[in-house]
Motif scaffolding. Structure first.
Motif, PDB file in Angstrom:
ATOM      1  N   PHE A 132       6.138  -5.549   2.942  1.00  0.00           N
ATOM      2  CA  PHE A 132       6.938  -6.236   3.956  1.00  0.00           C
ATOM      3  C   PHE A 132       8.420  -5.933   3.776  1.00  0.00           C
ATOM      4  O   PHE A 132       9.140  -5.697   4.755  1.00  0.00           O
ATOM      5  CB  PHE A 132       6.688  -7.748   3.883  1.00  0.00           C
ATOM      6  N   SER A 136      -2.740  -4.317   2.151  1.00  0.00           N
ATOM      7  CA  SER A 136      -2.741  -5.101   0.914  1.00  0.00           C
ATOM      8  C   SER A 136      -4.044  -5.885   0.765  1.00  0.00           C
ATOM      9  O   SER A 136      -4.570  -6.022  -0.350  1.00  0.00           O
ATOM     10  CB  SER A 136      -1.547  -6.046   0.873  1.00  0.00           C
ATOM     11  N   PHE A 137      -4.616  -6.360   1.865  1.00  0.00           N
ATOM     12  CA  PHE A 137      -5.915  -7.029   1.809  1.00  0.00           C
ATOM     13  C   PHE A 137      -6.994  -6.069   1.326  1.00  0.00           C
ATOM     14  O   PHE A 137      -7.780  -6.405   0.436  1.00  0.00           O
ATOM     15  CB  PHE A 137      -6.282  -7.576   3.195  1.00  0.00           C
ATOM     16  N   TYR A 140       1.692  -7.371  -0.671  1.00  0.00           N
ATOM     17  CA  TYR A 140       2.197  -7.591   0.672  1.00  0.00           C
ATOM     18  C   TYR A 140       3.707  -7.816   0.725  1.00  0.00           C
ATOM     19  O   TYR A 140       4.375  -7.245   1.597  1.00  0.00           O
ATOM     20  CB  TYR A 140       1.456  -8.722   1.377  1.00  0.00           C
ATOM     21  N   ALA A 173      -5.107  -0.927   9.765  1.00  0.00           N
ATOM     22  CA  ALA A 173      -3.885  -0.321   9.213  1.00  0.00           C
ATOM     23  C   ALA A 173      -3.728   1.114   9.703  1.00  0.00           C
ATOM     24  O   ALA A 173      -2.621   1.552  10.037  1.00  0.00           O
ATOM     25  CB  ALA A 173      -3.930  -0.366   7.688  1.00  0.00           C
ATOM     26  N   MET A 230      -3.280  -8.845  -3.660  1.00  0.00           N
ATOM     27  CA  MET A 230      -2.742  -8.722  -2.301  1.00  0.00           C
ATOM     28  C   MET A 230      -1.524  -9.610  -2.111  1.00  0.00           C
ATOM     29  O   MET A 230      -0.656  -9.301  -1.306  1.00  0.00           O
ATOM     30  CB  MET A 230      -3.814  -8.998  -1.254  1.00  0.00           C
ATOM     31  N   TRP A 231      -1.421 -10.700  -2.845  1.00  0.00           N
ATOM     32  CA  TRP A 231      -0.247 -11.571  -2.770  1.00  0.00           C
ATOM     33  C   TRP A 231       0.973 -10.911  -3.396  1.00  0.00           C
ATOM     34  O   TRP A 231       2.103 -11.305  -3.139  1.00  0.00           O
ATOM     35  CB  TRP A 231      -0.518 -12.896  -3.475  1.00  0.00           C
ATOM     36  N   VAL A 236       3.940  -5.696  10.370  1.00  0.00           N
ATOM     37  CA  VAL A 236       2.920  -6.405  11.154  1.00  0.00           C
ATOM     38  C   VAL A 236       1.534  -5.778  11.041  1.00  0.00           C
ATOM     39  O   VAL A 236       0.541  -6.484  10.843  1.00  0.00           O
ATOM     40  CB  VAL A 236       3.356  -6.480  12.638  1.00  0.00           C
ATOM     41  N   GLY A 296       1.111  -3.470   6.534  1.00  0.00           N
ATOM     42  CA  GLY A 296       1.263  -4.233   5.305  1.00  0.00           C
ATOM     43  C   GLY A 296       0.162  -5.230   5.000  1.00  0.00           C
ATOM     44  O   GLY A 296      -0.468  -5.165   3.939  1.00  0.00           O
ATOM     45  N   PRO A 297      -0.096  -6.186   5.883  1.00  0.00           N
ATOM     46  CA  PRO A 297      -1.089  -7.205   5.538  1.00  0.00           C
ATOM     47  C   PRO A 297      -2.497  -6.652   5.390  1.00  0.00           C
ATOM     48  O   PRO A 297      -3.227  -7.043   4.473  1.00  0.00           O
ATOM     49  CB  PRO A 297      -1.018  -8.208   6.692  1.00  0.00           C
ATOM     50  N   PHE A 298      -2.876  -5.733   6.237  1.00  0.00           N
ATOM     51  CA  PHE A 298      -4.243  -5.223   6.195  1.00  0.00           C
ATOM     52  C   PHE A 298      -4.462  -4.256   5.036  1.00  0.00           C
ATOM     53  O   PHE A 298      -5.523  -4.252   4.412  1.00  0.00           O
ATOM     54  CB  PHE A 298      -4.594  -4.575   7.538  1.00  0.00           C
ATOM     55  N   ALA A 339     -10.192  -3.687   7.747  1.00  0.00           N
ATOM     56  CA  ALA A 339      -8.772  -3.790   7.391  1.00  0.00           C
ATOM     57  C   ALA A 339      -8.132  -2.406   7.310  1.00  0.00           C
ATOM     58  O   ALA A 339      -7.016  -2.204   7.802  1.00  0.00           O
ATOM     59  CB  ALA A 339      -8.623  -4.521   6.060  1.00  0.00           C
TER      60      ALA A 339
END
Length: 99
Positions: free
Chosen positions: A74, A46-47, A70, A10, A66-67, A39, A42-44, A6
């Motif tokens: 975003f 935060s994971f 993100y 990123a 992470m919820w 894209v 952010g997601p990676f 991840a």
């Protein structure tokens, strides 16, 4: 291993955004970095942060961080994208200086 992958994704997203914005206008930089934040980064990111925190705490529910992270990342990317879309291109004013 998943955390490393991840972070690697990123990092590559940030590197590609940097490469694509080299020599571009400020407007184009905002647009590319906004899309990259939403894209690729952010997601990676935060994971990776959420899972790392869960491992440190020893509680699987701590990964829910992470919820929370993100949407903030975003929104930052969305704001950058909107600024880039609605920014006026000021390069046209100064283009006649060098002729």
């Amino acid at each position: 291993m998943a955390i490393f992958i991840a972070i690697l994704i990123a990092f590559f997203g940030a590197v590609l955004a940097h490469i694509f914005t080299k020599g571009q206008s400020k407007k184009r930089k905002y647009i590319i970095w906004g899309i990259a934040n939403m894209v690729a980064i952010g997601p990676f990111l935060s994971f990776a942060i959420g899972i790392t925190y869960a491992i440190i705490e020893g509680n699987g529910w701590a990964a829910m961080l992470m919820w929370v992270l993100y949407p903030f990342i975003f929104l930052i990317g969305l704001i950058q994208l909107i600024i880039g879309i609605f920014m006026k291109n000021s390069a046209n004013k100064n283009s006649y200086k060098y002729h």
